[in-house]
Write a protein that holds these residues in place. Structure first.
Motif, PDB file in Angstrom:
ATOM      1  N   TYR A 248      -7.496  32.420  19.432  1.00  0.00           N
ATOM      2  CA  TYR A 248      -7.709  31.002  19.119  1.00  0.00           C
ATOM      3  C   TYR A 248      -6.383  30.240  19.191  1.00  0.00           C
ATOM      4  N   VAL A 249      -6.513  28.934  19.354  1.00  0.00           N
ATOM      5  CA  VAL A 249      -5.377  28.014  19.300  1.00  0.00           C
ATOM      6  C   VAL A 249      -5.814  26.822  18.454  1.00  0.00           C
ATOM      7  N   LYS A 250      -5.024  26.481  17.437  1.00  0.00           N
ATOM      8  CA  LYS A 250      -5.372  25.350  16.571  1.00  0.00           C
ATOM      9  C   LYS A 250      -4.221  24.351  16.525  1.00  0.00           C
ATOM     10  N   PHE A 251      -4.539  23.085  16.826  1.00  0.00           N
ATOM     11  CA  PHE A 251      -3.587  21.993  16.714  1.00  0.00           C
ATOM     12  C   PHE A 251      -3.951  21.170  15.486  1.00  0.00           C
ATOM     13  N   SER A 252      -2.974  20.982  14.601  1.00  0.00           N
ATOM     14  CA  SER A 252      -3.194  20.213  13.368  1.00  0.00           C
ATOM     15  C   SER A 252      -2.348  18.944  13.416  1.00  0.00           C
ATOM     16  N   ILE A 253      -3.015  17.822  13.191  1.00  0.00           N
ATOM     17  CA  ILE A 253      -2.347  16.521  13.250  1.00  0.00           C
ATOM     18  C   ILE A 253      -2.541  15.808  11.920  1.00  0.00           C
ATOM     19  N   GLU A 254      -1.472  15.226  11.409  1.00  0.00           N
ATOM     20  CA  GLU A 254      -1.557  14.410  10.198  1.00  0.00           C
ATOM     21  C   GLU A 254      -1.063  13.010  10.508  1.00  0.00           C
ATOM     22  N   LEU A 255      -1.906  12.017  10.255  1.00  0.00           N
ATOM     23  CA  LEU A 255      -1.540  10.618  10.431  1.00  0.00           C
ATOM     24  C   LEU A 255      -1.584   9.939   9.068  1.00  0.00           C
ATOM     25  N   PRO A 256      -0.534   9.249   8.662  1.00  0.00           N
ATOM     26  CA  PRO A 256      -0.518   8.616   7.340  1.00  0.00           C
ATOM     27  C   PRO A 256      -1.555   7.506   7.235  1.00  0.00           C
ATOM     28  N   LEU A 257      -2.211   7.433   6.079  1.00  0.00           N
ATOM     29  CA  LEU A 257      -3.168   6.357   5.807  1.00  0.00           C
ATOM     30  C   LEU A 257      -2.378   5.151   5.315  1.00  0.00           C
TER      31      LEU A 257
END
Length: 422
Positions: A396-405
């Protein structure tokens, strides 16, 4: 370019040293001048105070008064001169003090390695003149020592300033150097990527021109090769333009957008492709997550991540996409199953033109240049977010993205502004 960067660094250090050195000189110079002024004013004040306290005119209780002063006192009446509190001085020194103060009227002088300051006052209708003489040699030596220490501290601060200036110069020049190196690498990589299709186009044109009597139908295969390579070149140019637009994203207007709806729209456009490839697409999207962002760039980000997951998911595989929100960030995850990325590639996966497996890339994506993930990272960073990649290396390959609210901050600022205006 290295020469230019070195010149820039040297100029920065020179300006930094001149400005910092001037401020330090002003600070330490002011301290020293204040110290000298206070010392001189203190001596003058003590001399006047001694004259105020001297038992005039008869100098009664002479022994008691001499115990209270560290000055030499000279009294002159007509041609008579009397010297007090000079028992430790030889006759030559006493005579010189009388000559310099009484006869020549000097208030500051030096001889015999000692420095003196004097002041005088007339009493009893100017019949008697009293002179107070102070040996300020030790005070002068203290000032000289203080000046030397101040100078050494100033030089030490200049050394520290130079070291700090070098550190700051490196930090200032580093972004310029990094930008130049990235630009240089981009040009080199783009040239390398363009070299192959140009060579293929040239070879096919040579084959076509070698038989001038052949028909278009006969050369159809070579024309398709040329068309394919032109398509690759066009895709490369478009990707580079996208990178350039992403670099200028801060100049674009930001609005509060429903990023949940944007993600759902992008996933909808991939459903047919996933169906054709027998890839299952699992969605877990929390509705109505809104944040301050650039709409077209977030849509581009979603498209890049979904396109990357789709291309590297084998037939019959699975893609999972989720979007959740915590107190501060929107967390988006794209996970595709069936292939993995080795650990040594995870730190480089977002570099421009970096491809984990060129052979696999060519077979799965004819127009892949390794720019998509770099563009995705640029978009995320422009939105003050983070992006990371994780993989077990095989399944598997997982990309995690966090964008500030960020919409709450905007509303709060607007509320504060309204209150101020009101």
């Amino acid at each position: 370019m290295d020469k230019v960067l070195n010149q820039l660094r040297r100029r920065f250090i020179i300006v930094f040293m001149i400005v910092g050195g001037a401020f330090l000189l002003l600070a330490y110079g002011s301290i020293f001048v204040v110290n000298v002024t206070q010392t001189m004013n203190g001596i003058e004040h003590d001399l006047n105070s001694i004259l105020d306290k001297a038992p005039l005119p008869a100098f009664d209780n002479r022994d008691e008064w001499l115990q209270r002063t560290n000055c030499i006192l000279i009294a002159r009446q007509a041609d008579s001169v009397v010297v007090f509190n000079a028992d430790t001085l030889d006759d030559g020194t006493v005579n010189e003090l009388v000559r310099r103060t009484v006869e020549e009227g000097e208030d500051s002088f030096n001889f015999g390695g000692s420095y003196y300051m004097a002041t005088s006052r007339n009493v009893l209708g100017n019949d008697i003149t009293v002179y107070a003489v102070y040996d300020w040699t030790s005070d002068r030596e203290d000032l000289a020592e203080a000046g030397l220490i101040t100078g050494l501290v100033y030089l030490f601060c200049l050394v520290l300033l130079f070291i700090f200036g070098n550190m700051v110069a490196k930090q200032v020049v580093e972004p310029v150097k990094r930008s130049y190196e990235q630009q240089k690498k981009l040009v080199a990589d783009a040239s390398h990527e363009l070299k192959t299709p140009i060579a293929i186009i040239g070879a096919n044109l040579s084959l076509i021109s070698s038989d001038p009597d052949s028909t278009v139908k006969q050369n159809e295969h070579w024309f398709r090769n040329i068309e394919s390579q032109l398509s690759r070149m066009s895709a490369l140019i478009m990707d580079m333009l996208e990178l350039n637009r992403a670099d200028d994203a801060k100049n674009k207007p930001e609005t509060v957008e429903d990023i949940s709806a944007l993600l759902s729209g992008v996933l909808l456009s991939f459903e047919a492709r996933c169906f054709e490839k027998s890839v299952s697409l699992d969605e877990d999207i929390e509705p109505e997550i809104k944040t301050l962002c650039i709409k077209q760039n977030v849509e581009r980000l979603y498209t890049i991540m979904m396109d990357n997951a789709f291309k590297y998911t084998p037939e019959g595989g699975k893609i999972q996409v989720s979007l959740k929100a915590d107190k501060k960030n929107a967390v988006i995850e794209f996970t595709n199953y069936g292939v993995g990325i080795a650990k040594e590639h995870l730190t480089k996966i977002f570099d421009r033109f970096y491809r984990v497996d060129n052979a696999r890339t060519q077979s799965t994506q004819g127009n892949s240049f390794g720019l998509g993930l770099s563009l995705a990272k640029s978009i995320v960073l422009d939105h003050e977010g983070t992006i990371n990649c994780d993989s077990d290396g095989s399944s598997y390959v997982k990309f995690s993205i966090e964008l500030p609210l960020r919409q709450e901050r905007k509303k709060r600022r607007a509320s504060i502004s309204n209150n101020l205006i009101g």
